[in-house]
Write an enzyme that holds these catalytic residues in place. Structure first.
Site, PDB file in Angstrom:
ATOM      1  N   THR A  94       0.852  -1.191   0.000  1.00 34.20           N
ATOM      2  CA  THR A  94       0.000   0.000   0.000  1.00 34.20           C
ATOM      3  C   THR A  94       0.887   1.240   0.000  1.00 34.20           C
ATOM      4  O   THR A  94       1.577   1.517   0.995  1.00 34.20           O
ATOM      5  CB  THR A  94      -0.918   0.035   1.240  1.00 34.20           C
ATOM      6  OG1 THR A  94      -1.668  -1.170   1.298  1.00 34.20           O
ATOM      7  CG2 THR A  94      -1.867   1.222   1.173  1.00 34.20           C
ATOM      8  N   LYS A 169      -7.089   1.902  -3.021  1.00 38.53           N
ATOM      9  CA  LYS A 169      -6.720   1.283  -1.743  1.00 38.53           C
ATOM     10  C   LYS A 169      -6.725   2.323  -0.609  1.00 38.53           C
ATOM     11  O   LYS A 169      -7.188   2.058   0.507  1.00 38.53           O
ATOM     12  CB  LYS A 169      -5.337   0.627  -1.896  1.00 38.53           C
ATOM     13  CG  LYS A 169      -4.740   0.095  -0.616  1.00 38.53           C
ATOM     14  CD  LYS A 169      -5.543  -1.028  -0.008  1.00 38.53           C
ATOM     15  CE  LYS A 169      -4.994  -1.426   1.343  1.00 38.53           C
ATOM     16  NZ  LYS A 169      -5.914  -2.253   2.094  1.00 38.53           N
ATOM     17  N   LYS A 237      -0.080   5.251   8.402  1.00 36.58           N
ATOM     18  CA  LYS A 237       0.546   5.618   7.110  1.00 36.58           C
ATOM     19  C   LYS A 237      -0.527   5.794   6.027  1.00 36.58           C
ATOM     20  O   LYS A 237      -0.500   6.744   5.241  1.00 36.58           O
ATOM     21  CB  LYS A 237       1.554   4.521   6.749  1.00 36.58           C
ATOM     22  CG  LYS A 237       2.163   4.539   5.375  1.00 36.58           C
ATOM     23  CD  LYS A 237       1.641   3.480   4.414  1.00 36.58           C
ATOM     24  CE  LYS A 237       1.640   2.047   4.852  1.00 36.58           C
ATOM     25  NZ  LYS A 237       1.049   1.100   3.921  1.00 36.58           N
TER      26      LYS A 237
END
Ligand SMILES: NC(=O)C1=CN([C@@H]2O[C@H](COP(=O)(O)OP(=O)(O)OC[C@H]3O[C@@H](n4cnc5c(N)ncnc54)[C@H](OP(=O)(O)O)[C@@H]3O)[C@@H](O)[C@H]2O)C=CC1
Ligand SMILES: O=CCCC(=O)O
Length: 284
Positions: A94, A169, A237
């Site tokens: 990701t 995502k 994150k």
């Protein structure tokens, strides 16, 4: 089909073992090389460097922690770029679109093909081959990778240009991280106001906002059990990268911004390596 696999963390370990179980030949590399040992017991070979893995395999998958790791494995000495000519590279980490585009352009310039393919779903779906794959980039490489994606996941989407998989995502994880915080506040509010939070779980499960995450994480959160499936530092994150995407597109995201602050607080309390549901502890 011989597949290279870079990154044997929670996800990479489960995905590479799953590929081996389904008859793929797999050559693995991990920064901490000792983590390869368990995968070797399942039949994998080991490459000494990312470049060595790419040299050996027509297709290499990466599953790394964050943009800095994804870039390092490609661009550093003994990295992917050194052997990518004529090969396919699939990054399932990701990251943000900018990172993915940078990697894609460098790989194309060296005569390789690139696909980004981040996944929805966590440790258990990775073990069970039930991930949702959000691919974008080189369409022919996507089609060549489908036999592996069919093992790794229950459904694959091809979303278009490099960057579109990364953005999809981040949007999904932004929603998930915000929901986790609302859920956590609800559990705490129920408990502090004298209700049985276990009964709250039952009530939620019977209504319109019933969902897999509440069902899976609720009981363990009530037990303060936070063994990492999706580490909190990675969720933070993803919130950070999703908020940057919101900045770029002038989308106000006050709910996600508040959720990000809660995840940052959790990291400051030393909870970053626990499951992302440990954000619950910030309310205690
Ligand atoms: N866990 C989950 O539920 C999900 C995670 N993801 C995403 O998948 C990716 C991997 O997640 P997960 O497996 O949980 O993470 P882990 O923290 O368990 O594993 C991270 C991996 O990245 C490697 N790594 C970190 N920094 C570097 C670096 N500088 N150079 C080379 N390798 C590096 C680690 O190597 P080392 O062992 O040496 O530290 C390890 O193999 C992340 O992008 C995450 O956001 C996506 C869906 C679900
Ligand atoms: O990126 C991690 C996602 C975790 C999940 O989808 O359950």
């Amino acid at each position: 089909m011989e597949i290279g696999f870079l990154g044997l963390g929670i996800m990479g370990k489960a995905m590479s073992i799953n590929l081996l179980k389904h008859g793929f030949k797999v050559t693995v590399w991990n920064r901490t090389l000792s983590k390869c040992d368990e995968i070797v017991e399942h039949g994998a070979s080991v490459g000494e460097t990312p470049a060595a893995v790419v040299k050996k395999c027509k297709y290499t998958i990466a599953m790394l922690s964050d943009p800095s790791a994804a870039l390092s494995v490609v661009f550093d000495k003994d990295g992917v770029l050194e052997q990518i000519k004529g090969k396919g590279y699939i990054d399932m980490s990701t990251v943000d679109a900018e990172t993915s585009i940078k990697i894609s352009e460098a790989i194309k310039a060296k005569g390789g093909d690139f696909l980004e393919a981040p996944v929805s779903g966590s440790k258990k779906p990775a073990e069970d081959g039930q991930l949702v794959i959000l691919a974008a980039g080189h369409k022919a490489l996507y089609e060549e990778a489908l036999p592996a994606f069919d093992v790794i996941g229950k459904k694959s989407f091809f979303l278009g240009e490099v960057g579109d998989g990364a953005k999809m995502k981040l949007v999904v994880n932004m929603v998930m991280g915000s929901m986790m915080n609302a859920f956590s506040e609800g559990l705490t509010l129920a408990e502090k106001s004298g209700l049985n939070p276990g009964t709250l779980l039952d009530v939620l499960d019977l209504g319109a906002i019933s969902n897999g995450m509440f069902k899976l994480k609720g009981p363990s959160m009530l037990k303060k059990s936070y063994a990492p499936a999706f580490p909190l530092k990675h969720q933070q994150k993803d919130m950070r990268l999703a908020l940057a995407l919101g900045d770029e597109n002038a989308v106000p995201m006050p709910v996600a911004a508040a959720a990000n602050e809660a995840f940052k607080k959790a990291r400051s309390l030393g909870l970053g390596d626990l499951d992302f549901s440990a954000v619950h502890e910030t309310l205690k």
